[in-house]
Motif scaffolding. Sequence first.
Motif, short mmCIF file in Angstrom:
data_model
loop_
_atom_site.label_atom_id
_atom_site.label_comp_id
_atom_site.label_asym_id
_atom_site.label_seq_id
_atom_site.Cartn_x
_atom_site.Cartn_y
_atom_site.Cartn_z
N UNK A 1 14.54 -1.21 6.95
CA UNK A 1 13.54 -1.81 7.93
C UNK A 1 13.44 -3.40 7.12
N UNK A 2 13.76 -3.30 5.95
CA UNK A 2 13.34 -4.79 5.45
C UNK A 2 12.57 -4.88 4.27
N UNK A 3 11.81 -3.65 4.11
CA UNK A 3 10.77 -3.36 3.17
C UNK A 3 11.31 -2.99 1.79
N UNK A 4 10.76 -2.99 0.52
CA UNK A 4 11.25 -2.78 -0.65
C UNK A 4 10.45 -1.57 -1.30
N UNK A 5 11.21 -0.82 -1.82
CA UNK A 5 10.73 0.29 -2.67
C UNK A 5 10.36 -0.15 -4.14
N UNK A 6 9.04 -0.16 -4.54
CA UNK A 6 8.72 -0.64 -5.97
C UNK A 6 9.52 0.64 -6.90
N UNK A 7 10.05 -0.04 -7.95
CA UNK A 7 10.98 0.93 -9.02
C UNK A 7 10.18 2.07 -9.55
N UNK A 8 8.85 1.64 -9.73
CA UNK A 8 7.92 2.55 -10.28
C UNK A 8 7.63 3.69 -9.34
N UNK A 9 8.10 3.76 -8.25
CA UNK A 9 8.06 4.87 -7.32
C UNK A 9 8.72 6.07 -7.72
#
Length: 311
Positions: free
Chosen positions: A79-87
């Motif tokens: 979609x173009x969003x970014x998942x935070x690595x802390x997730x």
Amino acid sequence: MTRAPRAVRQTGRMDTDVLVIGEALIDIVESAEGDRELVGGSPANVAVGLARQGHAVRLLTRLGRDERGARIAAQIAESGAVVDEESWTDAATSTARARLRPDGSAEYEFAIDWAVPAASLDGTRVVHTGSIALFLEPGGSAVLEVLRRAADTGAALVTLDPNIRPALVGAHEVALARFAQAAASADLVKLSDEDAAWLYPGLDADAVLHQVAAYGPRVIVMTRGGEGAVGLGPGGVSAVDALAVTVVDTIGAGDAYMASLISSALDDPAIFEDAASFAAALRRAAVTAGITVSRAGANPPTRADVDERLR
């Protein structure tokens, strides 16, 4: 007491337009043809909806290092969003089993684990949360603290959608108090008529809008399914009709509506001050949600899709 208005920052290049904090999970949708697994979770849906409107979005969530977590991350990234690595976590990715009612609405059975690390607001214009993430501990208290920090420092606008899940939010008085605390930090609150009925049984729409406004938000919107939506903002109470479409299912409709409202706040901060801008934001959100319910699953439209329908 209403806080002093905070403007959306527009100078300089921002690392993130919106930080979305909340659950991302797999919706297991039951149907006569068998189960379908779809990427869902209200905050995750909002993140996708915002990215499809062309905004830079970071999602802080909780994903297992498993096949379902990988699927969620792939769709968020697509979609173009970014998942935070802390997730990422070693726990299993959360699920919600959705049973569609005859009218297309859904009821859910959850298997969810929710904890979230401290979130950085650096370079963020808006922080959004709601749904299970706000109420389920241990993550709920951490989320509330982020909202307070954003409001107290003026670091970002705060938007909120309670998206009440009665089976997961705890006792009514506890959940209502948590919602009131979160709304006190918010600039914009969106809730559904079902949320309103659960939070404030016996109050009509106008009374609910004014009750929520008393906590401090500048704009409050209540969605009412096929009856459209009503909002309290500049110029008083405004209503908008739903987009006339053939409803396939309503999964993700409220999230698409929320994403559109946040997008409008980013595009035109006058929605907090100007009645015409606020009315235009309501109309755009109605079109965005209408397109979404005409599709299977939580599949919000792109900016081009919405612009075409508004012509």
